[in-house]
Scaffold this active site. Structure first.
Site, PDB file in Angstrom:
ATOM      1  N   LYS A   1       2.540  13.992  -3.295  1.00  0.00           N
ATOM      2  CA  LYS A   1       1.504  12.535  -2.324  1.00  0.00           C
ATOM      3  C   LYS A   1       1.198  13.443  -1.263  1.00  0.00           C
ATOM      4  O   LYS A   1       2.069  14.723  -0.506  1.00  0.00           O
ATOM      5  CB  LYS A   1       3.282  12.204  -1.367  1.00  0.00           C
ATOM      6  CG  LYS A   1       2.444  11.262  -0.620  1.00  0.00           C
ATOM      7  CD  LYS A   1       3.929  10.120  -0.704  1.00  0.00           C
ATOM      8  CE  LYS A   1       3.660   8.902   1.019  1.00  0.00           C
ATOM      9  NZ  LYS A   1       4.668   8.199   0.810  1.00  0.00           N
TER      10      LYS A   1
ATOM     11  N   ARG B   1       2.952  -0.591 -10.058  1.00  0.00           N
ATOM     12  CA  ARG B   1       3.367  -0.848  -9.542  1.00  0.00           C
ATOM     13  C   ARG B   1       3.246  -2.522  -9.003  1.00  0.00           C
ATOM     14  O   ARG B   1       2.472  -2.308  -9.454  1.00  0.00           O
ATOM     15  CB  ARG B   1       2.892  -0.921  -7.809  1.00  0.00           C
ATOM     16  CG  ARG B   1       3.081   0.659  -6.736  1.00  0.00           C
ATOM     17  CD  ARG B   1       2.109   1.066  -6.361  1.00  0.00           C
ATOM     18  NE  ARG B   1       2.390   2.587  -6.311  1.00  0.00           N
ATOM     19  CZ  ARG B   1       2.744   3.093  -5.010  1.00  0.00           C
ATOM     20  NH1 ARG B   1       3.565   2.459  -3.917  1.00  0.00           N
ATOM     21  NH2 ARG B   1       2.985   4.295  -5.461  1.00  0.00           N
TER      22      ARG B   1
ATOM     23  N   ASP C   1       1.914  -4.101  -3.177  1.00  0.00           N
ATOM     24  CA  ASP C   1       1.597  -2.858  -3.442  1.00  0.00           C
ATOM     25  C   ASP C   1       3.185  -1.643  -3.494  1.00  0.00           C
ATOM     26  O   ASP C   1       2.845  -0.168  -4.097  1.00  0.00           O
ATOM     27  CB  ASP C   1       0.710  -1.866  -2.983  1.00  0.00           C
ATOM     28  CG  ASP C   1       0.861  -1.782  -1.457  1.00  0.00           C
ATOM     29  OD1 ASP C   1       1.033  -3.376  -1.246  1.00  0.00           O
ATOM     30  OD2 ASP C   1       0.049  -0.722  -0.229  1.00  0.00           O
ATOM     31  N   ASN C   2       4.242  -1.888  -2.609  1.00  0.00           N
ATOM     32  CA  ASN C   2       5.276  -0.920  -2.687  1.00  0.00           C
ATOM     33  C   ASN C   2       6.350  -1.360  -3.284  1.00  0.00           C
ATOM     34  O   ASN C   2       7.631  -1.179  -3.205  1.00  0.00           O
ATOM     35  CB  ASN C   2       4.926  -1.033  -1.200  1.00  0.00           C
ATOM     36  CG  ASN C   2       4.046   0.447   0.069  1.00  0.00           C
ATOM     37  OD1 ASN C   2       3.669   0.789  -0.860  1.00  0.00           O
ATOM     38  ND2 ASN C   2       3.857  -0.365   1.606  1.00  0.00           N
TER      39      ASN C   2
ATOM     40  N   GLY D   1      -4.828   6.304  -2.622  1.00  0.00           N
ATOM     41  CA  GLY D   1      -5.303   7.101  -0.922  1.00  0.00           C
ATOM     42  C   GLY D   1      -4.922   8.310  -0.818  1.00  0.00           C
ATOM     43  O   GLY D   1      -5.210   8.835  -0.874  1.00  0.00           O
ATOM     44  N   ARG D   2      -3.323   8.563  -1.711  1.00  0.00           N
ATOM     45  CA  ARG D   2      -3.048  10.293  -0.990  1.00  0.00           C
ATOM     46  C   ARG D   2      -2.132  10.459  -2.167  1.00  0.00           C
ATOM     47  O   ARG D   2      -1.212  11.388  -1.972  1.00  0.00           O
ATOM     48  CB  ARG D   2      -2.564   9.954   0.135  1.00  0.00           C
ATOM     49  CG  ARG D   2      -1.507   9.208   0.736  1.00  0.00           C
ATOM     50  CD  ARG D   2      -0.989   9.912   1.631  1.00  0.00           C
ATOM     51  NE  ARG D   2       0.088   8.573   2.249  1.00  0.00           N
ATOM     52  CZ  ARG D   2       0.523   8.878   3.895  1.00  0.00           C
ATOM     53  NH1 ARG D   2       0.493  10.049   4.202  1.00  0.00           N
ATOM     54  NH2 ARG D   2       1.148   8.419   4.227  1.00  0.00           N
TER      55      ARG D   2
ATOM     56  N   ASP E   1      -7.566  10.677   5.274  1.00  0.00           N
ATOM     57  CA  ASP E   1      -8.104  11.772   4.702  1.00  0.00           C
ATOM     58  C   ASP E   1      -6.936  12.283   3.322  1.00  0.00           C
ATOM     59  O   ASP E   1      -7.043  13.559   2.518  1.00  0.00           O
ATOM     60  CB  ASP E   1      -7.188  12.898   5.389  1.00  0.00           C
ATOM     61  CG  ASP E   1      -6.116  12.458   6.329  1.00  0.00           C
ATOM     62  OD1 ASP E   1      -5.065  11.586   5.129  1.00  0.00           O
ATOM     63  OD2 ASP E   1      -5.734  13.751   6.997  1.00  0.00           O
ATOM     64  N   GLY E   2      -6.500  11.524   2.973  1.00  0.00           N
ATOM     65  CA  GLY E   2      -5.436  11.755   1.518  1.00  0.00           C
ATOM     66  C   GLY E   2      -4.196  12.645   1.904  1.00  0.00           C
ATOM     67  O   GLY E   2      -3.423  13.740   1.332  1.00  0.00           O
TER      68      GLY E   2
HETATM   69  P1  AMP Z   1       0.998   2.958   2.166  1.00  0.00           P
HETATM   70  O1  AMP Z   1       1.247   1.436   3.796  1.00  0.00           O
HETATM   71  O2  AMP Z   1       1.897   4.031   2.683  1.00  0.00           O
HETATM   72  O3  AMP Z   1       1.979   1.935   1.523  1.00  0.00           O
HETATM   73  O4  AMP Z   1      -0.319   2.929   2.011  1.00  0.00           O
HETATM   74  C1  AMP Z   1      -1.196   1.953   1.222  1.00  0.00           C
HETATM   75  C2  AMP Z   1      -2.562   2.485   1.004  1.00  0.00           C
HETATM   76  O5  AMP Z   1      -3.381   3.268   1.944  1.00  0.00           O
HETATM   77  C3  AMP Z   1      -2.161   2.708  -0.225  1.00  0.00           C
HETATM   78  O6  AMP Z   1      -3.476   2.483  -1.147  1.00  0.00           O
HETATM   79  C4  AMP Z   1      -2.123   4.768   0.591  1.00  0.00           C
HETATM   80  O7  AMP Z   1      -2.307   4.830  -0.644  1.00  0.00           O
HETATM   81  C5  AMP Z   1      -3.100   4.284   1.537  1.00  0.00           C
HETATM   82  N1  AMP Z   1      -2.987   5.749   1.794  1.00  0.00           N
HETATM   83  C6  AMP Z   1      -1.309   5.988   3.669  1.00  0.00           C
HETATM   84  N2  AMP Z   1      -2.120   6.836   4.140  1.00  0.00           N
HETATM   85  C7  AMP Z   1      -3.148   7.922   3.537  1.00  0.00           C
HETATM   86  C8  AMP Z   1      -3.948   8.801   3.617  1.00  0.00           C
HETATM   87  N3  AMP Z   1      -3.601   8.785   4.253  1.00  0.00           N
HETATM   88  N4  AMP Z   1      -5.056   8.493   3.130  1.00  0.00           N
HETATM   89  C9  AMP Z   1      -5.666   7.610   2.278  1.00  0.00           C
HETATM   90  N5  AMP Z   1      -4.670   6.521   2.037  1.00  0.00           N
HETATM   91  C10 AMP Z   1      -4.135   6.185   2.169  1.00  0.00           C
HETATM   92 MG    MG Z   2       2.229   2.659  -0.701  1.00  0.00          MG
END
Ligand code: AMP
Ligand code: MG
Length: 525
Positions: A124, A201, A270-271, A103-104, A136-137
């Site tokens: 990132k 992942r 996913d992590n 997502g980002r 917002d990515g």
């Molecule tokens: P995370 O909790 O960081 O592992 O993120 C979980 C999911 O949310 C993943 O698919 C990320 O790419 C997405 N994500 C987290 N923060 C953002 C952001 N600011 N913009 C877009 N996608 C995000």
């Molecule tokens: Mg993640």
């Protein structure tokens, strides 16, 4: 930089999303979408890692050019780069979340370096992708500093991890609600360039398995060929061997986290890296007073699902989900179960071996050593103890020679304790443990020099303490990046004494106990 050799197997070999516009959507039947990083207003370098640059055969001079800043902020693409975001899913806090995806994170392609190693390059915080949903990515400076410093600190500690090449501010304003408390505020935006042999992942396999066995098989075969080239041609036997290896590397990674006192904080599937690398540094933390139930992640403050002491079990649960995903290719439960059971056995053994190394024992005497370790950890929980300082000081005590004075030893250990006073009962417990420890130490036949080498290799003096990262962040937010660079430098040699840097190995000060950003973090980043 012109001589980076891209081979980009991911986009060459795997199915692409047929839609080329960049808007949020569900992507099915494809492993990635092509997407360009967002143009950033005013990219500026905060820090880069020399050691990570060497993985791409980049020199210090390369890292200091304006071209480097343009490329690793996403503003300019080099010849051969093919930017893309991948699709994956995952279990978040135990529940299947469906499509997540990069997502980002935007991949710039994979290079093969002079050693013949493959390194995938990923930005990132470089802007939205089809997987950004409503977000917002982008990424903010504070979370980017945390990712950048911790990746490199973990590498130098010897913990398997993705790497961080650079940390660049973007000149963009990014609005975040730090504690999800209804107080959104603008923050400085930043981009971290991460490196890994692969960013795949567990959630990739889960997401493809949910869609179509053909896509799953294609991705598994690709992964084996590319990331596990030592394995034979894909077949049912190869899949089993592959899963076995994933169990082993995941197990060994968690043992390393336990060795250094690291709490990942968000062990969603996913992590979890398919290569057993620590990946996605979000609301992670380092133990302050040893507490197996501690998590820095406030989103998890009720259930403590991802607390320090839960990590081995959660990794096992995650492996179980991966086994479920690839089952269709194997069609037999037993070999998968065998690998999952082997994980549990291995973890028990490796953890005990690691704890014994921390105590400076060259071999494990199963029964009595398990007791000694258990008693010590019970003591840590009873009398708030900084594990890093305790083991480092025990190293010094143990290496001082043969004379052992209990009063002196307790005095040497006292900087590790969060409470000034020790009750008579607590002191007796520690005295009894130290006496038992010393006796066991005398029975171990290695030389003092060997013991010192052993203990100093596993008991770091410097880790990325939560409050130190936060201090560096606060300075950086004011435009002073000196502490980020100082920490990066000290954490390069976490096992060395580094005279003059002792202020960076002190236990958490009282002011940081409940401060947001130190030991309390949310996923807002
Ligand atoms: P995370 O909790 O960081 O592992 O993120 C979980 C999911 O949310 C993943 O698919 C990320 O790419 C997405 N994500 C987290 N923060 C953002 C952001 N600011 N913009 C877009 N996608 C995000
Ligand atoms: Mg993640």
């Amino acid at each position: 930089m012109k001589n980076l050799t891209f081979d980009n197997q991911f986009v060459q070999e795997l199915p692409a999303d047929s839609v080329s516009e960049n808007y949020p959507r569900q992507v099915k039947g494809a492993c990635f979408s092509r997407v360009k990083p967002k143009q950033m207003r005013a990219p500026a370098m905060v820090s880069y890692s020399n050691e990570a640059a060497m993985l791409l055969d980049l020199t210090e001079q390369d890292c200091q050019t304006s071209e480097f800043v343009r490329v690793f902020s996403g503003n300019e693409q080099l010849d051969g780069m093919e930017a893309y975001a991948t699709s994956y899913g995952g279990h978040q806090f135990g529940n299947w979340a469906g499509q997540l995806g990069d997502g980002r994170a935007i991949n710039l392609g994979e290079i093969i370096n002079k050693q013949g190693e493959r390194w995938a390059i990923q930005l990132k915080g470089a802007g939205p992708t089809p997987y950004s949903r409503t977000a917002d990515g982008l990424a903010v400076l504070r979370s980017s500093i945390r990712e950048f410093l911790c990746s490199e600190a973990m590498y130098h500690l010897g913990v398997p991890t993705t790497r961080a090449l650079s940390l660049i501010t973007t000149g963009e304003e990014v609005v975040r609600d730090v504690m999800y408390s209804g107080n959104p505020a603008p923050e400085k935006g930043a981009v971290v360039c991460r490196l890994a042999p692969s960013f795949t992942r567990f959630g990739h396999f889960q997401y493809y398995a949910e869609q179509d066995i053909g896509l799953l098989k294609q991705f598994v075969d690709y992964t084996i060929r590319t990331d596990f080239p030592h394995l034979p041609t894909p077949s049912k036997e190869t899949y089993i061997k592959w899963f076995d290896e994933i169990c082993t590397s995941t197990c060994d990674m968690v043992v390393e986290w336990m060795r250094v006192g690291f709490v990942h904080g968000v062990m969603n599937t996913d992590n979890m890296s398919i290569l057993g690398l620590t990946i996605d540094y979000g609301p992670y933390g380092w133990l302050e007073p040893y507490d197996s139930n501690w998590t820095p992640n406030t989103t998890d403050s009720q259930h403590h699902r991802y607390a320090f002491g839960q990590q081995a079990q959660i990794a096992h649960w995650n492996l179980y989900q991966l086994a479920n995903a690839i089952y269709a290719l194997i069609d037999e439960v037993e070999p998968l179960e065998k690998a999952l059971n082997a994980y549990a056995d291995r973890y028990g053994k490796q953890w005990l071996f690691m704890m014994n190394q921390k105590l400076g024992f060259s071999r494990v005497d199963k029964g009595s050593d398990t007791e000694l370790v258990k008693q010590l950890l019970a003591f840590f929980e009873l009398h708030e103890t900084d594990m890093t300082i305790f083991f480092r000081r025990l190293t010094d005590i143990s290496c001082k020679g043969e004379a052992f004075d209990i009063k002196w030893a307790i005095d040497q250990l006292s900087p590790a304790f969060y409470q000034d006073d020790m009750s008579a009962g607590t002191k007796n417990t520690l005295t009894a443990w130290l006496n038992a420890y010393w006796q066991r130490r005398q029975e171990d036949s290695i030389t003092a020099l060997q013991r010192e080498a052993l203990m100093k290799k596993v008991n770091p003096k410097y880790v990325l303490r939560n409050y130190l990262a936060q201090q560096a962040i606060e300075k950086s937010e004011q435009g002073d990046h000196s502490m980020v660079n100082e920490l990066l430098d000290v954490l390069r040699k976490p096992y060395d004494e580094q005279p003059g840097k002792e202020h960076l190995n002190q236990k958490r000060p009282e002011w940081a106990k409940h401060k947001v950003g130190c030991s309390m973090l949310s996923c807002s980043s």
